[in-house]
Design an enzyme around this catalytic site. Structure first.
Site, PDB file in Angstrom:
ATOM      1  N   ARG A  14       2.793  -2.129 -11.895  1.00 13.43           N
ATOM      2  CA  ARG A  14       1.797  -2.674 -10.971  1.00 13.43           C
ATOM      3  C   ARG A  14       2.349  -2.747  -9.536  1.00 13.43           C
ATOM      4  O   ARG A  14       1.977  -1.951  -8.681  1.00 13.43           O
ATOM      5  CB  ARG A  14       1.337  -4.056 -11.465  1.00 13.43           C
ATOM      6  CG  ARG A  14       0.099  -4.600 -10.795  1.00 13.43           C
ATOM      7  CD  ARG A  14       0.319  -5.213  -9.443  1.00 13.43           C
ATOM      8  NE  ARG A  14       1.296  -6.309  -9.452  1.00 13.43           N
ATOM      9  CZ  ARG A  14       1.760  -6.889  -8.353  1.00 13.43           C
ATOM     10  NH1 ARG A  14       1.357  -6.485  -7.163  1.00 13.43           N
ATOM     11  NH2 ARG A  14       2.664  -7.854  -8.422  1.00 13.43           N
ATOM     12  N   ASP A  15       3.288  -3.652  -9.293  1.00  9.92           N
ATOM     13  CA  ASP A  15       3.802  -3.818  -7.925  1.00  9.92           C
ATOM     14  C   ASP A  15       4.515  -2.542  -7.481  1.00  9.92           C
ATOM     15  O   ASP A  15       4.431  -2.135  -6.320  1.00  9.92           O
ATOM     16  CB  ASP A  15       4.777  -5.012  -7.885  1.00  9.92           C
ATOM     17  CG  ASP A  15       4.842  -5.686  -6.521  1.00  9.92           C
ATOM     18  OD1 ASP A  15       4.286  -5.141  -5.563  1.00  9.92           O
ATOM     19  OD2 ASP A  15       5.467  -6.758  -6.424  1.00  9.92           O
ATOM     20  N   HIS A 206      10.218 -13.994  -7.459  1.00 13.01           N
ATOM     21  CA  HIS A 206       9.732 -12.618  -7.277  1.00 13.01           C
ATOM     22  C   HIS A 206      10.258 -12.120  -5.929  1.00 13.01           C
ATOM     23  O   HIS A 206       9.647 -12.356  -4.884  1.00 13.01           O
ATOM     24  CB  HIS A 206       8.196 -12.670  -7.312  1.00 13.01           C
ATOM     25  CG  HIS A 206       7.469 -11.384  -7.110  1.00 13.01           C
ATOM     26  ND1 HIS A 206       6.803 -10.747  -8.135  1.00 13.01           N
ATOM     27  CD2 HIS A 206       7.260 -10.621  -6.008  1.00 13.01           C
ATOM     28  CE1 HIS A 206       6.217  -9.648  -7.665  1.00 13.01           C
ATOM     29  NE2 HIS A 206       6.480  -9.555  -6.370  1.00 13.01           N
ATOM     30  N   HIS A 208      11.458  -9.237  -3.249  1.00 11.80           N
ATOM     31  CA  HIS A 208      11.513  -7.853  -2.779  1.00 11.80           C
ATOM     32  C   HIS A 208      12.860  -7.673  -2.071  1.00 11.80           C
ATOM     33  O   HIS A 208      13.379  -8.614  -1.474  1.00 11.80           O
ATOM     34  CB  HIS A 208      10.317  -7.550  -1.869  1.00 11.80           C
ATOM     35  CG  HIS A 208       9.045  -7.381  -2.650  1.00 11.80           C
ATOM     36  ND1 HIS A 208       8.503  -6.154  -2.928  1.00 11.80           N
ATOM     37  CD2 HIS A 208       8.235  -8.287  -3.249  1.00 11.80           C
ATOM     38  CE1 HIS A 208       7.400  -6.303  -3.652  1.00 11.80           C
ATOM     39  NE2 HIS A 208       7.220  -7.602  -3.866  1.00 11.80           N
ATOM     40  N   CYS A 239       6.368   1.162   0.674  1.00 11.72           N
ATOM     41  CA  CYS A 239       5.595   2.279   1.177  1.00 11.72           C
ATOM     42  C   CYS A 239       6.533   3.417   1.561  1.00 11.72           C
ATOM     43  O   CYS A 239       7.422   3.239   2.387  1.00 11.72           O
ATOM     44  CB  CYS A 239       4.787   1.831   2.387  1.00 11.72           C
ATOM     45  SG  CYS A 239       3.949   3.200   3.170  1.00 11.72           S
ATOM     46  N   ASN A 248      10.499  -4.162  -5.212  1.00 12.76           N
ATOM     47  CA  ASN A 248      11.083  -5.362  -5.799  1.00 12.76           C
ATOM     48  C   ASN A 248      12.534  -5.074  -6.139  1.00 12.76           C
ATOM     49  O   ASN A 248      12.941  -3.928  -6.268  1.00 12.76           O
ATOM     50  CB  ASN A 248      10.372  -5.704  -7.113  1.00 12.76           C
ATOM     51  CG  ASN A 248       8.919  -6.017  -6.914  1.00 12.76           C
ATOM     52  OD1 ASN A 248       8.113  -5.122  -6.692  1.00 12.76           O
ATOM     53  ND2 ASN A 248       8.587  -7.281  -6.985  1.00 12.76           N
TER      54      ASN A 248
HETATM   55  P1  HMG Z   1     -13.730  -7.430  -0.080  1.00  8.68           P
HETATM   56  O1  HMG Z   1     -13.989  -6.126   0.586  1.00  8.68           O
HETATM   57  O2  HMG Z   1     -13.775  -8.677   0.751  1.00  8.68           O
HETATM   58  O3  HMG Z   1     -14.634  -7.596  -1.381  1.00  8.68           O
HETATM   59  O4  HMG Z   1     -12.330  -7.344  -0.793  1.00  8.68           O
HETATM   60  P2  HMG Z   1     -16.174  -7.772  -1.635  1.00  8.68           P
HETATM   61  O5  HMG Z   1     -16.327  -8.823  -2.670  1.00  8.68           O
HETATM   62  O6  HMG Z   1     -16.916  -7.913  -0.341  1.00  8.68           O
HETATM   63  O7  HMG Z   1     -16.540  -6.360  -2.298  1.00  8.68           O
HETATM   64  C1  HMG Z   1     -16.470  -5.138  -1.592  1.00  8.68           C
HETATM   65  C2  HMG Z   1     -16.627  -3.982  -2.572  1.00  8.68           C
HETATM   66  O8  HMG Z   1     -15.535  -3.966  -3.493  1.00  8.68           O
HETATM   67  C3  HMG Z   1     -17.854  -4.067  -3.437  1.00  8.68           C
HETATM   68  O9  HMG Z   1     -18.239  -2.732  -3.746  1.00  8.68           O
HETATM   69  C4  HMG Z   1     -17.364  -4.720  -4.685  1.00  8.68           C
HETATM   70  O10 HMG Z   1     -18.137  -4.455  -5.819  1.00  8.68           O
HETATM   71  C5  HMG Z   1     -16.003  -4.098  -4.831  1.00  8.68           C
HETATM   72  P3  HMG Z   1     -19.415  -1.961  -2.947  1.00  8.68           P
HETATM   73  O11 HMG Z   1     -20.626  -2.831  -3.136  1.00  8.68           O
HETATM   74  O12 HMG Z   1     -18.948  -1.908  -1.514  1.00  8.68           O
HETATM   75  O13 HMG Z   1     -19.470  -0.630  -3.617  1.00  8.68           O
HETATM   76  N1  HMG Z   1     -15.058  -4.954  -5.571  1.00  8.68           N
HETATM   77  C6  HMG Z   1     -14.354  -4.577  -6.642  1.00  8.68           C
HETATM   78  N2  HMG Z   1     -14.277  -3.415  -7.325  1.00  8.68           N
HETATM   79  C7  HMG Z   1     -13.476  -3.375  -8.384  1.00  8.68           C
HETATM   80  N3  HMG Z   1     -12.713  -4.414  -8.796  1.00  8.68           N
HETATM   81  C8  HMG Z   1     -12.749  -5.584  -8.140  1.00  8.68           C
HETATM   82  C9  HMG Z   1     -13.594  -5.692  -7.017  1.00  8.68           C
HETATM   83  N4  HMG Z   1     -13.869  -6.691  -6.166  1.00  8.68           N
HETATM   84  C10 HMG Z   1     -14.754  -6.236  -5.285  1.00  8.68           C
HETATM   85  N5  HMG Z   1     -12.003  -6.605  -8.528  1.00  8.68           N
HETATM   86  C11 HMG Z   1     -10.900  -7.928  -2.628  1.00  8.68           C
HETATM   87  C12 HMG Z   1     -11.806  -8.439  -1.517  1.00  8.68           C
HETATM   88  C13 HMG Z   1     -10.180  -9.121  -3.172  1.00  8.68           C
HETATM   89  C14 HMG Z   1     -11.744  -7.262  -3.702  1.00  8.68           C
HETATM   90  C15 HMG Z   1      -9.941  -6.899  -2.020  1.00  8.68           C
HETATM   91  O14 HMG Z   1      -9.338  -7.476  -0.905  1.00  8.68           O
HETATM   92  C16 HMG Z   1      -8.856  -6.469  -2.987  1.00  8.68           C
HETATM   93  O15 HMG Z   1      -9.118  -5.847  -4.014  1.00  8.68           O
HETATM   94  N6  HMG Z   1      -7.604  -6.770  -2.658  1.00  8.68           N
HETATM   95  C17 HMG Z   1      -6.461  -6.438  -3.521  1.00  8.68           C
HETATM   96  C18 HMG Z   1      -5.240  -6.314  -2.713  1.00  8.68           C
HETATM   97  C19 HMG Z   1      -4.066  -6.060  -3.616  1.00  8.68           C
HETATM   98  O16 HMG Z   1      -4.197  -5.633  -4.753  1.00  8.68           O
HETATM   99  N7  HMG Z   1      -2.878  -6.289  -3.055  1.00  8.68           N
HETATM  100  C20 HMG Z   1      -1.645  -6.063  -3.769  1.00  8.68           C
HETATM  101  C21 HMG Z   1      -1.409  -7.062  -4.852  1.00  8.68           C
HETATM  102  S1  HMG Z   1      -0.736  -8.587  -4.241  1.00  8.68           S
HETATM  103  C22 HMG Z   1       0.968  -8.287  -4.147  1.00  8.68           C
HETATM  104  O17 HMG Z   1       1.408  -7.174  -4.285  1.00  8.68           O
HETATM  105  C23 HMG Z   1       1.889  -9.465  -3.965  1.00  8.68           C
HETATM  106  C24 HMG Z   1       2.638  -9.833  -5.251  1.00  8.68           C
HETATM  107  O18 HMG Z   1       3.400  -8.747  -5.729  1.00  8.68           O
HETATM  108  C25 HMG Z   1       3.589 -11.029  -4.974  1.00  8.68           C
HETATM  109  C26 HMG Z   1       4.449 -10.811  -3.744  1.00  8.68           C
HETATM  110  O19 HMG Z   1       5.224  -9.840  -3.684  1.00  8.68           O
HETATM  111  O20 HMG Z   1       4.314 -11.652  -2.828  1.00  8.68           O
HETATM  112  C27 HMG Z   1       1.661 -10.269  -6.349  1.00  8.68           C
HETATM  113 MG    MG Z   2       5.331  -8.205  -5.004  1.00  9.61          MG
END
Ligand code: HMG
Ligand code: MG
Length: 298
Positions: A14-15, A206, A208, A239, A248
């Site tokens: 995932r990450d 966690h 990085h 990236c 990580n």
């Molecule tokens: P948004 O654009 O504000 O969402 O994004 P929305 O609710 O307005 O929806 C926009 C469109 O996305 C719609 O589709 C929704 O249906 C669709 P449209 O009508 O335009 O065709 N949609 C989805 N589709 C599939 N699955 C879903 C979903 N939700 C909405 N779940 C949102 C808000 C949260 C969805 C967006 O910002 C997002 O997906 N962000 C994810 C970012 C991400 O994955 N980041 C990396 C993970 S975090 C990380 O790595 C940190 C961690 O490792 C810890 C650390 O290191 O600190 C965990």
């Molecule tokens: Mg992370």
């Protein structure tokens, strides 16, 4: 005060893969997950049910997840940011999810387009559905030791959001040094502040490795008694187009350190090492880990 054993949470699929620019075949992701579970990792974070517009690489989650041959006793959590993600995850048959927010308002806005308070509101129905379905929920807090937009983050801010995630029903909170800006004593100060509000055995770390501090930070936190550590095989992540950005801490480097400290992980280092070499070849690069670059010692 070191723990006798550590639970490793493998986040590579995932990450590690979420930022890869070139498409990775679903079959390769599946094989990676199988190999990691086969190497003895007790938790393998499999994918994310997030918006495919935001994270195209994991857009195959609904196809990938049901195709995993799940090994008994291994957990395969997936990230969900909202109810839509939760519904997709339930449909795919998950038994554990992870919700994610941050200790920084600006980062949260960029990452999930929500304030911290809004993100917690979004999680409420997710938690309710999880409870109804008997799905375990892990929580993540990002930017616990610094934010790319706000700089310093107060340990109190981390403690507050961690406590809220636990109150909402998470069984564990993972503290993310998202940009790898932490150093050992700062990491200890932050962890100690959070442990005032959340029991140490409910906390995970966690790190990085962006600035090469991850192993030192982990050791410093183990000293305080934390016993759950997130890591990514081969140090996957980051990236490839941003100079110096890295993933990580590498799981095999963590396992090597823990074995040397006499701390049990249940992981077969040889199999893990082979997996690190294999996935790096699949991605056409050298492993980012130290161990992945040398032959494994028998
Ligand atoms: P948004 O654009 O504000 O969402 O994004 P929305 O609710 O307005 O929806 C926009 C469109 O996305 C719609 O589709 C929704 O249906 C669709 P449209 O009508 O335009 O065709 N949609 C989805 N589709 C599939 N699955 C879903 C979903 N939700 C909405 N779940 C949102 C808000 C949260 C969805 C967006 O910002 C997002 O997906 N962000 C994810 C970012 C991400 O994955 N980041 C990396 C993970 S975090 C990380 O790595 C940190 C961690 O490792 C810890 C650390 O290191 O600190 C965990
Ligand atoms: Mg992370």
């Amino acid at each position: 005060n070191y723990p006798q054993s550590v639970k490793l949470v493998e986040v590579g699929p995932r990450d590690g893969l979420q930022n890869e620019a070139e498409p990775i075949p679903t079959a390769t992701k599946r094989e990676l997950i199988h190999r990691l579970a086969g190497a003895g990792l007790p938790v393998v974070e499999a994918t994310s049910f997030v918006s495919p517009k935001w994270i195209p690489q994991l857009g195959d989650a609904a196809e990938l997840f049901p195709s995993i041959e799940r090994k008994a006793g291994v957990h395969y959590p997936v990230l969900v940011p909202n109810m839509k993600g939760m519904e997709r995850a339930v449909e795919a048959g998950v038994e554990e999810v992870a919700v994610f927010t941050a200790a920084s308002e600006s980062f949260n806005k960029k990452n999930i387009n929500a304030s911290i308070a809004e993100s917690l509101e979004r999680f409420e129905p997710v938690m309710a559905l999880a409870q109804e379905k008997g799905i375990r929920v892990r929580g993540y807090v990002s930017c616990v030791l610094g934010c790319p937009y706000e700089g310093h983050i107060k340990p109190q801010a981390v403690a507050e959001v961690s406590e809220k995630l636990m109150e909402m029903g998470c069984y564990e909170v993972s503290l993310g040094d998202t940009i790898g800006s932490g150093t050992p004593l700062k990491a200890q100060t932050m962890l100690a502040a959070v442990a005032q509000r959340v029991a140490m055995d409910r906390l995970a770390i966690h790190f990085h490795d962006t600035r090469g501090q991850a192993l030192a930070n982990i050791q410093a936190c183990l000293e305080l008694g934390v016993a759950t550590v997130d890591a990514s095989v081969a140090g996957l992540g980051g990236c490839p187009y941003a100079d110096g950005a890295s993933g990580n801490v590498a799981t095999e480097d963590v396992v090597f350190m823990l074995e040397g400290m006499g701390i049990n992980t249940g992981v077969d280092l040889e199999k893990l090492h082979a997996t690190a070499v294999w996935i790096s070849q699949e991605l056409g690069r050298e492993p980012a880990s130290k161990l992945g670059r040398i032959p494994v010692e028998k």
